[in-house]
Design a protein around this motif. Sequence first.
Motif, PDB file in Angstrom:
ATOM      1  N   ALA A 217       0.874  -1.184   0.000  1.00 45.56           N
ATOM      2  CA  ALA A 217       0.000   0.000   0.000  1.00 45.56           C
ATOM      3  C   ALA A 217       0.900   1.220   0.000  1.00 45.56           C
ATOM      4  O   ALA A 217       1.546   1.531   0.998  1.00 45.56           O
ATOM      5  N   GLU A 218       0.973   1.898  -1.113  1.00 45.57           N
ATOM      6  CA  GLU A 218       1.825   3.077  -1.254  1.00 45.57           C
ATOM      7  C   GLU A 218       1.168   4.259  -0.557  1.00 45.57           C
ATOM      8  O   GLU A 218       0.134   4.751  -0.989  1.00 45.57           O
ATOM      9  N   LEU A 219       1.758   4.689   0.536  1.00 46.17           N
ATOM     10  CA  LEU A 219       1.167   5.775   1.325  1.00 46.17           C
ATOM     11  C   LEU A 219       1.874   7.115   1.134  1.00 46.17           C
ATOM     12  O   LEU A 219       1.390   8.135   1.619  1.00 46.17           O
TER      13      LEU A 219
ATOM     14  N   VAL B 216      -0.256   9.967  -0.045  1.00 44.54           N
ATOM     15  CA  VAL B 216      -1.449  10.248   0.764  1.00 44.54           C
ATOM     16  C   VAL B 216      -1.115  11.353   1.760  1.00 44.54           C
ATOM     17  O   VAL B 216      -0.259  11.189   2.619  1.00 44.54           O
TER      18      VAL B 216
ATOM     19  N   ALA C 121      -7.532   9.469   4.556  1.00 46.86           N
ATOM     20  CA  ALA C 121      -7.483   8.684   3.323  1.00 46.86           C
ATOM     21  C   ALA C 121      -6.607   7.441   3.459  1.00 46.86           C
ATOM     22  O   ALA C 121      -6.586   6.598   2.567  1.00 46.86           O
ATOM     23  N   ILE C 122      -5.898   7.290   4.558  1.00 48.91           N
ATOM     24  CA  ILE C 122      -5.010   6.145   4.725  1.00 48.91           C
ATOM     25  C   ILE C 122      -5.790   4.828   4.699  1.00 48.91           C
ATOM     26  O   ILE C 122      -5.426   3.897   3.983  1.00 48.91           O
TER      27      ILE C 122
ATOM     28  N   THR D 131      -6.952   3.958   1.243  1.00 49.37           N
ATOM     29  CA  THR D 131      -5.825   3.563   0.399  1.00 49.37           C
ATOM     30  C   THR D 131      -5.418   2.124   0.688  1.00 49.37           C
ATOM     31  O   THR D 131      -5.195   1.330  -0.229  1.00 49.37           O
ATOM     32  N   VAL D 132      -5.332   1.761   1.964  1.00 47.16           N
ATOM     33  CA  VAL D 132      -4.971   0.391   2.337  1.00 47.16           C
ATOM     34  C   VAL D 132      -6.071  -0.573   1.912  1.00 47.16           C
ATOM     35  O   VAL D 132      -5.799  -1.651   1.385  1.00 47.16           O
TER      36      VAL D 132
ATOM     37  N   ALA E 127      -8.122  -0.272  -0.589  1.00 47.49           N
ATOM     38  CA  ALA E 127      -8.026  -0.444  -2.041  1.00 47.49           C
ATOM     39  C   ALA E 127      -6.842  -1.332  -2.424  1.00 47.49           C
ATOM     40  O   ALA E 127      -6.952  -2.187  -3.304  1.00 47.49           O
ATOM     41  N   ALA E 128      -5.717  -1.162  -1.749  1.00 46.08           N
ATOM     42  CA  ALA E 128      -4.516  -1.951  -2.059  1.00 46.08           C
ATOM     43  C   ALA E 128      -4.715  -3.431  -1.761  1.00 46.08           C
ATOM     44  O   ALA E 128      -4.133  -4.288  -2.418  1.00 46.08           O
TER      45      ALA E 128
ATOM     46  N   GLU F  60     -15.104  -0.623  -0.935  1.00 43.88           N
ATOM     47  CA  GLU F  60     -15.718   0.302   0.003  1.00 43.88           C
ATOM     48  C   GLU F  60     -17.194  -0.012   0.130  1.00 43.88           C
ATOM     49  O   GLU F  60     -17.825  -0.514  -0.783  1.00 43.88           O
TER      50      GLU F  60
END
Length: 84
Positions: free
Chosen positions: A33-35, A38, A43-44, A47-48, A50-51, A56
């Motif tokens: 998970a590219e943070l 972010v 939004a963290i 993002t995680v 989605a990774a 959702e």
Amino acid sequence: MTLAGSGGVGKTRLALAVGAEVLDRYPGGVWWAELAPVHDALAIAATVLAATGGREDPQRRPSTRLRWCSATPRAWSSSTTANT
């Protein structure tokens, strides 16, 4: 795992090596998970989520959905290979 440090010290290389090393211990897989891009703390979780292949749910905040999915190993359909 979360790694923090100055640029160029090998965080990415270490994370990829650890992910490859422990892959067989996590039948559900390991994910990247590219943070770095972010900038909003809220939004963290999204993002995680989605990774990791989670979807959702409009009825739940991403952080709640992420907590629920991590507590329920097969809560969503995802690949069992490393997504690094």
